[in-house]
Design an enzyme around this catalytic site. Structure first.
Site, short mmCIF file in Angstrom:
data_model
loop_
_atom_site.label_atom_id
_atom_site.label_comp_id
_atom_site.label_asym_id
_atom_site.label_seq_id
_atom_site.Cartn_x
_atom_site.Cartn_y
_atom_site.Cartn_z
N THR A 1 0.82 -1.20 0.00
CA THR A 1 0.00 0.00 0.00
C THR A 1 0.86 1.26 0.00
O THR A 1 0.55 2.23 -0.70
CB THR A 1 -0.93 0.00 1.22
OG1 THR A 1 -1.87 -1.08 1.09
CG2 THR A 1 -1.69 1.31 1.34
N GLY B 1 -7.67 -18.23 -3.41
CA GLY B 1 -8.05 -19.16 -4.45
C GLY B 1 -9.14 -18.65 -5.36
O GLY B 1 -10.09 -19.36 -5.70
N GLU C 1 -3.09 -3.15 -7.17
CA GLU C 1 -3.43 -4.33 -6.37
C GLU C 1 -2.47 -4.33 -5.19
O GLU C 1 -1.31 -4.75 -5.31
CB GLU C 1 -3.29 -5.61 -7.20
CG GLU C 1 -4.24 -5.71 -8.38
CD GLU C 1 -5.67 -6.06 -7.98
OE1 GLU C 1 -5.92 -6.21 -6.77
OE2 GLU C 1 -6.52 -6.19 -8.88
N GLU D 1 -0.74 -5.67 8.04
CA GLU D 1 -0.42 -6.94 7.42
C GLU D 1 1.06 -7.27 7.51
O GLU D 1 1.92 -6.42 7.23
CB GLU D 1 -0.83 -6.91 5.94
CG GLU D 1 -0.53 -8.20 5.20
CD GLU D 1 -0.77 -8.07 3.71
OE1 GLU D 1 -1.30 -9.03 3.12
OE2 GLU D 1 -0.45 -7.02 3.14
#
Length: 544
Positions: free
Chosen positions: A281, A494, A301, A432
């Protein structure tokens, strides 16, 4: 951009936080590495099938070259050097973009169905190399072999999707308020697309962008992560053969492996009309600002801090297997990895007991060996982030329920997947860490779970396990999960290629892959055709 940003731009995710010294390890051999000057015999078949040498050139723009620093690709499972790449320079990026300017008109004037046919051939070529390319991803990145092959399959799948797009890049007809007028929306190619991809998906992220950008009529220039240059070269060699066979210029699929200076130049260059960036980020924010200042478009992303919620009415066995895959898969280095586990207080203790047992049965080892479920972290710096994360959990009042150890007794970058119990407000939970640490906490209700799910600054992926239709529809509704992905009864990771992939808030808002993500690679024109012979003005205006 600041000097610090430039040093970070060429890397991504866990790598983005490395010190300059740790980055230098990949530039030149160091004593701690098992340094070699030849391909390991165990890997020779992989290299031969992908037309790779021990020493490779990292620039392709119709021909192979590269005059920049030499970068070693390191096997994270044992620290050995598996190959070497001479990367590109800012000047070589400039030369590549000039060549791409010369061929972009030809490609955008090629009918979309014919562009789709080229992507179809790329799909077949990738499929022929699925086994060795998947093995190379595992070898160079560190994810287990089934995941390495799965990543290549994801690229193959998006090529299938792009083939269909070649006949369905549809605009729309809009009724005109004026008689004798015909109004449409038309989509046209945007121009050169730049892709800066991440180490954790060294093939698939480029594939999402490249397949869609090409069928939309755009040439693509790629700078992969410096630690996975061999994967970038292998993919480009596969695509090169398709282009040559069809008499097309190689510049359509250009590659400039390089460092921070190359990344900065790609972000700054006005010839790059759309810049797709996958990374942290902090860096993504700067990338977005820079591209916006030159009125380009960016597709970001960025970080994820993903949660799974397990309600008291859930299928606990299904939830258990899903959490295990989502939290441990790729050694916790997916952008969609589950970082936070929100358990209803009624099933919390039972679920934790089963999850700890499952974690303790995970086989950690060489990602190319059958039966391995958790491979190494990608770099030594990532191991240090893991250590610091464990220390932060303890310092902030958390408990280690299982794991919390670095496997220093073996070569490579191995750690033990970890479960913690900690307050959702702790800083280590809010930010994170790109390693296999799963933070668990209790929730009293679905509303409480949604509050905690949405409390972090990132908004990529989330999942709710429930059998209650009321819970299900609230979770996906306007007052539910605020993430770009809001799953029900399956892992947070996934994702399929059919829908758009991406997230909200500090995840960046970009969308790649399926659905109408293709529109980001095109420009929209409103076209009004007057066939009336008269000049009625809109809104009934009289100008006489």
């Amino acid at each position: 951009m600041s000097t610090m940003l430039l040093n970070r731009l060429s890397l991504n995710r866990a790598t983005l936080l490395h010190s300059a010294a740790s980055r230098a390890k990949a530039i030149r051999p160091m004593a701690i590495l098992n340094y070699s000057t030849a391909i390991n015999p165990k890997h020779k078949a992989i290299f031969d099938q992908l037309d790779l040498q021990f020493e490779n050139k990292g620039v392709f723009n119709g021909k192979w070259g590269g005059s920049g620093p030499i970068v070693d690709s390191i096997n994270p499972a044992d620290g050995s050097v598996i190959g070497r790449v001479q990367t590109g320079t800012v000047q070589e990026l400039d030369e590549t973009l000039k060549k791409m300017e010369d061929i972009k008109v030809m490609w955008r004037e090629t009918p979309a169905p014919k562009r789709g046919e080229i992507v179809r051939q790329m799909r077949d070529a990738l499929n022929e190399k699925l086994e060795p390319l998947g093995a190379l991803v595992s070898l160079e990145m560190g994810k287990i072999l089934p995941e390495g092959k799965g990543e290549v399959q994801e690229y193959i799948d998006i090529c299938d999707y792009a083939l269909g797009l070649g006949r369905s890049l549809n605009g729309q007809v809009v009724p005109s308020e004026r008689p004798g007028h015909f109004m449409i929306e038309q989509w046209n190619p945007i121009g050169t697309v730049g892709v800066i991809s991440a180490f954790n998906f060294p093939v698939a992220v480029y594939g999402w962008n490249s397949a869609i950008a090409l069928v939309c009529g755009n040439p693509v220039v790629w700078k992969g992560a410096p630690t996975t240059n061999l994967s970038s070269i292998a993919v480009t060699k596969i695509l090169e053969k398709v282009l040559v066979r069809n008499g097309l210029p190689g510049e359509l699929c250009s590659l400039v492996a390089g460092g921070a200076d190359v990344g900065q130049s790609m972000v700054d260059d006005e010839r790059v009309k759309l810049l797709s960036f996958t990374g942290s980020t902090a860096v993504g924010r700067k990338v977005g600002e820079t591209v916006a200042k030159r009125f380009g478009k960016s597709l970001l992303e960025l970080g994820g801090n993903n949660a799974i919620v397990v309600m008291d009415d859930a299928d606990l066995d299904l939830a258990l297997r899903s959490v295990l895959f989502a939290a441990v898969g790729t050694a916790g280095q997916r952008c969609t990895t589950t970082r936070r586990l929100l358990l209803h207080e009624k099933i919390h203790d039972e679920f934790i007991e089963k999850l700890v047992k499952a974690y303790q049965s995970i086989r950690i080892g060489d990602p190319l060996e059958a039966g391995t479920l958790c491979g190494p972290l990608h770099t030594k710096a990532a191991v240090e982030h893991y250590r610091k994360g464990i220390e932060a959990v303890k310092a902030q009042g958390g408990k280690i329920l299982t794991g919390g150890k670095v496997l220093d007794d073996r070569p490579g970058n191995f750690v033990v997947p970890t479960i913690t119990s900690i307050s959702p407000d702790a800083d280590v939970v809010q930010n994170e860490i790109f390693v296999p640490i799963l933070h668990t906490m209790k929730v009293k209700s679905l509303d409480h779970a949604i509050e905690l799910n949405n409390s972090v600054k990132q908004g990529l992926s989330s999942s709710l396990f429930t059998r209650n239709p009321e819970h299900l529809f609230k979770w996906v509704g306007p007052s539910g999960s605020d993430c770009g992905i809001a799953n029900i009864n399956l892992p947070s990771s996934g994702a399929e290629i059919g829908c758009a992939f991406g997230g909200e808030k500090e995840t960046g808002g970009g969308r790649e892959s399926g659905s109408d993500a293709w529109k980001q690679y095109m420009r929209r024109s409103t076209c009004v055709i007057n066939y009336s012979g008269q000049l009625p003005l809109a809104q009934g205006i009289k100008f006489e």
